[in-house]
Design a protein around this motif. Sequence first.
Motif, mmCIF file in Angstrom:
data_model
loop_
_atom_site.group_PDB
_atom_site.id
_atom_site.type_symbol
_atom_site.label_atom_id
_atom_site.label_comp_id
_atom_site.label_asym_id
_atom_site.label_seq_id
_atom_site.Cartn_x
_atom_site.Cartn_y
_atom_site.Cartn_z
ATOM 1 N N THR A 87 0.832 -1.210 0.000
ATOM 2 C CA THR A 87 0.000 0.000 0.000
ATOM 3 C C THR A 87 0.863 1.255 0.000
ATOM 4 N N SER A 147 -5.243 6.639 3.941
ATOM 5 C CA SER A 147 -4.745 6.345 2.592
ATOM 6 C C SER A 147 -5.771 6.742 1.539
ATOM 7 N N VAL A 152 -0.373 8.702 7.394
ATOM 8 C CA VAL A 152 -0.281 7.346 6.854
ATOM 9 C C VAL A 152 0.981 6.665 7.369
ATOM 10 N N LEU A 166 -5.003 -1.019 -1.714
ATOM 11 C CA LEU A 166 -5.869 -0.650 -0.594
ATOM 12 C C LEU A 166 -7.031 -1.631 -0.450
ATOM 13 N N GLN A 185 1.056 3.968 -2.993
ATOM 14 C CA GLN A 185 0.728 5.372 -2.746
ATOM 15 C C GLN A 185 1.860 6.277 -3.221
#
Length: 760
Positions: free
Chosen positions: A567, A637, A726, A606, A571
């Motif tokens: 993740t 996120s 995050v 995600l 990102q």
Amino acid sequence: MATGTALRLRMAARLRAMRRVALSHYVLNGLVGAAGLLLISASVHLWLGALAAAAATVGVIVAIPPDSVAPRRGKFWQMLPGPVLSMPLFFAVQWLHPTPVLLGLLLVPATFLVFLGMAWGKRGAPVAIAIMLAMVFAMAVPVHTGGEPAAAALSTTLYFGLGALLYLPFSLVANHLLNARYRVQLLADTLLSTAGLLRLQAQQFSPAAPGSTPVLLTGQLLRRHATLADQLQSARDVVLEAPDTPRRQRLAGMLVQVLEMRDHLLACELDLDTLHSQPGQAPALAGQQVVLRALAAKVALLADDLLLGRKPMPFESLRGRLQTLASTPVHGDDGAAAAVGFAPGLLAQALAGRIGRINDEVLHLIALARDEAEPDLAVVRRNWQMFVSPTTWSWKPFAGLWRWQAPALRHALRAAAAIAVGFAVAQLLPWGTHAYWVVLTIVVVLRGSLAQTLERRNSRVLGTVVGCVLTLGLLAAHLPPLALIAWLTLAQGVAHGFALRRYVVTAVAATTLGLLQAHMLNSGESTTFALFERIADTLIGTGIAWAFAYVLPSWERTQLPGLVERTLTAQARHMHVALGLGQFQAVDTAPELAWRLARREAYDSLSALVQATQRSLVEPRAVRPPLAPLEHLQAHSYQLLAQLTAVKALLVLRRDLLQADQVQGPLAQAAERINALLLGAAPPPAVAADALASPVPEPLPSPLERDLTPWLLRRLWLATDLAAQVRADADLVRAWLAPSTPPSLLPERAAPTADGLPQK
């Protein structure tokens, strides 16, 4: 009068839901399987007789599980492994059937090898189930005496293989002929999910009562986004395949619009908390909620039009209503501006603009469906292969199996042990002539995770009871063979169609299918049907599967570190392409393609994290992962994705309203900081007086003015702040999951809210 109107509305809604199910791709796919079963069994019956037809029918049933809606390319290789690999095992089980000890020694290692196929994920699981069904049904097929056992087993296997191999060309032809319909149905399925997401998002606009907290549905939204991500990938695989005709291009263009709409919908999360805290913005939020619900209704109606083959009605833009809401003066906005540093009405205007972009996407969708607009497929048409799942088999999953913590390896060992116990117990039962039913129950109930096993357990028990009662009634009616074949065909279609949608329906149909098939296979012999014996076998099988779900478990916490890292990496990659300056100078579509690919991976990573967290909720408390930081990580996120999507929209759609010399430096600084935060590098030193130092650049202009640079800078600051959150969430999750961390050094878990998310 009001009660009667409400009742009629509920009935109309239920009828619409039933019609959507009847016209769905999974029901059509189930009907294809049923038609193949009827055609092949009837043909073999006329050609070779009843016994040959019964064995061939088993072959068709085994060949059907991998036959899902799929692209035309690769369909042959998707269907071939099931029949080819199941035939030798079917023969071996038939041959060894008279000697239970040898049969058990075959079943256990064969189960281990077959379940290793789960390592290939969604492609491998149906093939593994098909091969296991071949072995189980081989136990149900009677062994005919009067000759050499090997010869009798070979004869039955040839009939079995005939049915399985005949279904292969049938499935290829059916998939090719129905490809156009499947494209429409998959697109309609994603539209219905998008409409549901719009309705759920609209609920968050509900003003809170004085003194109460506004309704936050973040947890539900995360789960809906995860479900939509899976549906979108299934739609991409079929709808984006070879868009080389005007019709296919139009459908592909509509799917691209759905992807864009999802981004704008995600951006509607921005600033809602701030607006809910300002009572003066309640009328604007209520008006925007009405618009979102109207858009959701129109998207759902468009899906219905596609399923029914109707031309959609024109849709009048709702931007005028949004502009009216944005231009309405708000009493007390000046005082609120003094309190928060800027006028909240400006945030309401910006939110109205994002809803307006959803309105534009809906208008364009309808225009495409009405053949009044041309799709823009410059990127997808040249690079569609990059957006669909691979259709070739690879040895890479097999090479990654051989480590002790590999979920597929542990599941294969677990399944083999469960089958060994189940087969041994079945031999000791007083009614041991139906040992295959216990084994079959274990095969269909025992899944890779405890959550899936529990769901299958409950559905299997209920479905077996209902299916046994239904079959008892059918056999008690002494129906003619043709009527039984019709019921068998119907049961096969329902069982296959609902296998991945509602398993309890599949369990009812599969029970009816199995019992009717056993009755027909034992033609001429005693076939006394015992309702309570079947239910007892089911309870024993589900109990064994449930117990073995705790043997060599692959708890979700062991997979979460990898999912968290995926993740964060996704990102960071999405941030790089969303904030990249190259998109300003590029003369081709390369930056846009890179962004779409990065965006898909960000959503998919995600979604995998959300689904793993959901599955962990039913695991034992001692091994359950830290839910509060995990849910914070997911929520932050998604918010980071929303902020970066808003930045991307400004850079692409409204770049003429930005001061290029004022945004290039902040873009580079934000990219550097977010990258350092997400990937764990040392953050760059803070710059004392740069544009990112303040959360609210002054003055913040109206989003309707000609210079939107302050809005971009605000988005960059918020994105950087979210990246820090995050990172903090990820560090907390890692600390909880690290086995060497003393519990005394870990922070207390936050109490969850009614929505399932922890209090901030």
